[in-house]
Write an enzyme that holds these catalytic residues in place. Structure first.
Site, PDB file in Angstrom:
ATOM      1  N   LYS A  69      82.184 -48.891  43.609  1.00  0.00           N
ATOM      2  CA  LYS A  69      81.657 -47.709  42.913  1.00  0.00           C
ATOM      3  C   LYS A  69      82.221 -46.447  43.572  1.00  0.00           C
ATOM      4  CE  LYS A  69      77.147 -45.646  41.733  1.00  0.00           C
ATOM      5  NZ  LYS A  69      77.553 -45.170  40.398  1.00  0.00           N
ATOM      6  N   CYS A 154      86.653 -36.884  36.420  1.00  0.00           N
ATOM      7  CA  CYS A 154      85.613 -36.042  37.008  1.00  0.00           C
ATOM      8  C   CYS A 154      85.863 -34.613  36.552  1.00  0.00           C
ATOM      9  CB  CYS A 154      85.700 -36.036  38.529  1.00  0.00           C
ATOM     10  SG  CYS A 154      85.654 -37.630  39.301  1.00  0.00           S
ATOM     11  N   LYS A 189      93.208 -43.651  37.666  1.00  0.00           N
ATOM     12  CA  LYS A 189      92.424 -44.165  36.549  1.00  0.00           C
ATOM     13  C   LYS A 189      92.318 -43.101  35.468  1.00  0.00           C
ATOM     14  CE  LYS A 189      88.243 -46.702  35.340  1.00  0.00           C
ATOM     15  NZ  LYS A 189      87.066 -47.426  35.848  1.00  0.00           N
TER      16      LYS A 189
END
Lengths: 330, 315
Positions: A69, A154, A189
């Site tokens: 995570k 993000c 990613k």
């Protein structure tokens, strides 16, 4: 409990498919961006915590690697609830990157992973280029880290909250910064919520990424029809699960077609062995299993076993033979 | 419907942790407004403790996630050995699907999950407070407490009589039980907190356990805190995975140094010290105020109270 049946060798009948080979002879090992992995089944970030919770069910070192995570520089409590809503063949989530922060992660989670001998891909996240750089620096020289996956989905506080992965230049800047701080392979990613994922992929690779993880969740929304409130506190949330699998597969194929030499970790709605096969064929060198773990904690372990059988039944000696094998119609 | 074989167990057999198991449905029946399923689940039954839950795979069209259910009762011995029971309300496609499983169908269950209720380390009178189907797992707890030789009293509250699971059994296994219904169809007209003070005084309760809707747990926790009564609650929170990896089912919990951190109900709960839940930072309101906020006129003598560490040991 099931009874144990002894099989007499004289009773053994060979498989009927003439192509079939022995399962023991099937090689599942793959190379992903310089990582030598015993099999192509990995976890997806945010769907496996840091491994210990899942190790209650099976030995998590059986996996090709564990993508943990996302970890940020500072500890984060995440968003208020509700954080999740089920949607047709999928789910929405907005957790807000709840995590203990890199310092606590290094003192608690990494030592556990190291003690088990797991191959670890550390997913890192941040609000600014400096955040990513600082986390990557703290990971430098720590043992047991196979790669860093940069979570580019993000919001960038320096660009009015625009997601890094939506901008080729912002994404490249982050990758450059992380690349300078680390010796291990770096995976970027990406999100599919862009006009042209190939241009982002190219920018990230040019900035020094050794590979790409495709894809993150798709942005979605659900509204409670009676109360009129969004079903998720954050209003918008990431859609995952089988619902997004065809989109993820298309992205993998698109990027692999444009950039055939770039290693890809395929991710999005993978649940069955035929899903894994599709992603390998589309051009992924390995896959990340995410939401399926929520439904079936044993899914990763099972997919390794089933992939071996699937290949053996078809006379394929290696998982690598499948990578990038989409047969044209014409 | 399902063609899978019953009795397949996946997981680490050598631990008391959760396993995956294919379970035959032994009974499915109405329990007032609710449903009860009895499942053959030996590997889960032998590991289960009160307060823990199971996560059941449902196969309703379009659904993806499992559904969590508190373990209402477990049979470890006798003719029904190796069975577990769950009691639930059908309020969505998943739980609706479960009301249609047939006897001898085989369903896919993971458990036991979560932390159980801590049991008292010393002799103390226990008050168990259940709301609606949340009362069901308290029967399992009552069995365990009684086996330890402790006095068990209960308060069971619900909207109406048909939402009180198994009132007769509640009377049978407790020293006393007080019922409340919001429509006055059974017991005291009102909520569990309307009778809480009186029951605590009458029964000499030294510890409270509660399970039910979160607004009820909040009201019970705050009342107990005001009375200095140790309180453990099993929360109900929307879950994604039930196994600690999705971070969906979090609640704000105050730590010993006063910080509030988000804890996962599935692995750090579902049982929490009710006084440690930062309810004012949660989304659970108390609902409309109840009419029993009278001033204490003749304050009764100060009852003897135990601290958390005295009761639970050092946790």
């Amino acid at each position: 409990m099931s009874e144990v049946r002894r099989i007499d060798a004289s009773e053994y009948t060979p498989p009927t498919d003439p192509r079939a080979v022995a399962e023991a002879g099937v090689d599942l090992a793959v190379d992903l961006a310089g990582m030598k992995l015993p099999n192509p089944i990995l976890t997806a970030s945010g769907c496996f915590a840091a491994g210990a919770e899942m190790d209650r069910f099976y030995d998590v070192t059986e996996l090709g690697a564990i993508v943990v995570k996302s970890v940020t520089l500072e500890p984060r409590q995440g968003l208020p609830t509700p954080r999740m809503a089920e949607t047709p063949s999928g789910m929405l989530n907005a957790i807000g990157l709840q995590n203990p922060g890199i310092d606590a992660w290094l003192t608690k989670d990494l030592p556990w992973l190291q003690s088990k001998g797991a191959r670890v891909v550390v997913s890192i996240a941040g609000r600014s280029v400096d955040d990513f750089r600082a986390v990557a620096r703290k990971l430098r020289g720590k043992g047991g880290i196979a790669a860093i996956e940069v979570n580019l989905s993000c919001p960038n506080v320096e660009e009015r909250g625009m997601v890094f992965a939506c901008s080729p230049t912002d994404s490249a800047e982050v990758i450059t910064a992380v690349r300078r701080e680390t010796d291990v392979p770096v995976l970027g990613k990406l999100t599919s919520d862009v006009t042209d994922i190939v241009s982002i992929a190219r920018a990230v690779v040019d900035a020094g990424a050794n590979g790409l993880t495709l894809i993150n969740t798709l942005l979605g929304m659900a509204i409670d029809p009676d109360t009129g409130k969004p079903e998720i506190y954050n209003t918008y949330a990431g859609l995952s699960g089988p619902a997004i699998r065809p989109v993820a597969l298309r992205n993998v194929h698109q990027v692999h077609t444009a950039l055939p030499d770039v290693p890809i970790l395929g991710c999005g709605g993978i649940r069955t062995v035929t899903d894994v096969v599709q992603f390998l064929r589309a051009g992924a060198s390995a896959v990340s299993v995410g939401t399926a773990t929520f439904v079936d904690p044993f899914v990763g372990q099972r997919l390794i076993k089933e992939l071996r059988s699937w290949l053996a039944e078809r006379g394929l000696g290696s998982a690598r033979e499948l990578i990038g094998t989409v047969e044209p119609w014409s | 419907m399902s063609t899978r074989r019953a009795g397949i167990v996946e997981g680490r057999r050598d631990s008391d942790g959760p396993v995956g198991s294919t379970c035959e449905v032994l009974a499915r029946r109405r329990e007032g407004a609710y449903w009860l399923l009895s499942l053959a689940a030996p590997a889960i039954a032998e590991r289960a403790r009160p307060g823990q839950f199971v996560n059941i795979a449902v196969e309703a069209p379009g659904t993806l996630l499992r559904r969590p259910f508190s373990i209402a009762r477990v049979s470890k011995q006798g003719i029904a050995a190796g069975t577990i029971e769950v009691v639930f309300d059908a309020h969505g496609p998943g739980t609706e699907w479960l009301t249609h499983v047939d006897l001898h169908d085989v369903i896919d269950v993971i458990g036991p999950l979560g932390n159980p209720f801590p049991l008292p380390q010393r002799k103390v009178s226990c008050l168990l407070i259940g709301g609606g189907y949340g009362a069901a797992p308290l029967f399992f707890l009552a069995d365990e407490l009684t086996r330890k030789g402790l006095r068990v009293d209960m308060i069971i509250g619900a909207g109406s009589l048909d939402r009180i699971p198994n009132a007769i059994e509640a009377k049978r296994i407790t020293a006393s039980v007080t019922f409340t219904t919001e429509d006055g169809s059974y017991g005291t007209h009102g909520r569990v907190t309307d009778v809480l003070d009186e029951v605590v005084e009458k029964c000499g309760s030294g510890v409270v356990y509660a399970c039910g809707p979160n607004p009820m747990l909040r009201a019970v926790s705050e009342r107990c805190e005001a009375m200095d009564l140790p309180v453990q609650v099993a929360v109900e929170e929307k879950m994604g995975c039930g196994i600690g990896v999705c971070f969906t089912c979090v609640l704000p919990i105050s730590t010993k140094n006063g910080e509030v951190t988000m804890k996962r109900a599935c692995v750090e709960g579902p049982v929490f010290n009710g006084a440690r839940i930062a309810w004012d930072q949660s989304r659970y309101d108390l609902g409309a105020p109840t009419p029993t906020d009278e001033d204490d006129q003749d304050a009764p003598p100060e009852p003897e109270r135990l601290t958390d560490s005295e009761i639970w040991g050092d946790a």
